[in-house]
Design a protein around this motif. Sequence first.
Motif, PDB file in Angstrom:
ATOM      1  N   VAL A  18      -7.136  21.666  43.556  1.00 56.63           N
ATOM      2  CA  VAL A  18      -8.205  20.971  42.835  1.00 56.63           C
ATOM      3  C   VAL A  18      -7.675  19.664  42.251  1.00 56.63           C
ATOM      4  O   VAL A  18      -6.504  19.556  41.898  1.00 56.63           O
ATOM      5  CB  VAL A  18      -8.800  21.834  41.699  1.00 56.63           C
ATOM      6  CG1 VAL A  18      -9.431  23.103  42.236  1.00 56.63           C
ATOM      7  CG2 VAL A  18      -7.771  22.157  40.637  1.00 56.63           C
ATOM      8  N   ALA A  20     -11.502  20.775  37.898  1.00 59.48           N
ATOM      9  CA  ALA A  20     -12.273  22.015  38.032  1.00 59.48           C
ATOM     10  C   ALA A  20     -12.592  22.578  36.654  1.00 59.48           C
ATOM     11  O   ALA A  20     -11.845  22.375  35.697  1.00 59.48           O
ATOM     12  CB  ALA A  20     -11.491  23.055  38.837  1.00 59.48           C
ATOM     13  N   THR A  21     -13.721  23.267  36.577  1.00 52.71           N
ATOM     14  CA  THR A  21     -14.089  24.004  35.372  1.00 52.71           C
ATOM     15  C   THR A  21     -13.559  25.421  35.517  1.00 52.71           C
ATOM     16  O   THR A  21     -13.813  26.079  36.524  1.00 52.71           O
ATOM     17  CB  THR A  21     -15.621  24.017  35.184  1.00 52.71           C
ATOM     18  OG1 THR A  21     -16.070  22.657  35.070  1.00 52.71           O
ATOM     19  CG2 THR A  21     -16.015  24.786  33.939  1.00 52.71           C
TER      20      THR A  21
END
Length: 97
Positions: free
Chosen positions: A74, A77-78
């Motif tokens: 990533v 990203a959450t």
Amino acid sequence: MWILRSDEQAEGGPYQFRMTTGRVRTVGRGARADFVLDAALVSRLHCRLLVQDDALIVENLGSTNGTYVNDKPVDRATLRAGDRLRTGRVELTVCTE
């Protein structure tokens, strides 16, 4: 509050970091990092963590070996409870308190 924890066998660990609303922290192996991971394959400033609107977000900082969430590379990203954040060989599990 968000908590990131490694297991007991983590290289240089175990690790445990806490994140609260409004906080921005860096993760890396260098002394300038807010959360230091003393492990191979972790860049000096590897990634950034921030809590925004009750969400924990990770941003890769151009690390050599990448930042991974649940084994997927990533750039940003959450994170959710139960996710696995990997920097180098260190894997941190995301929890809430």
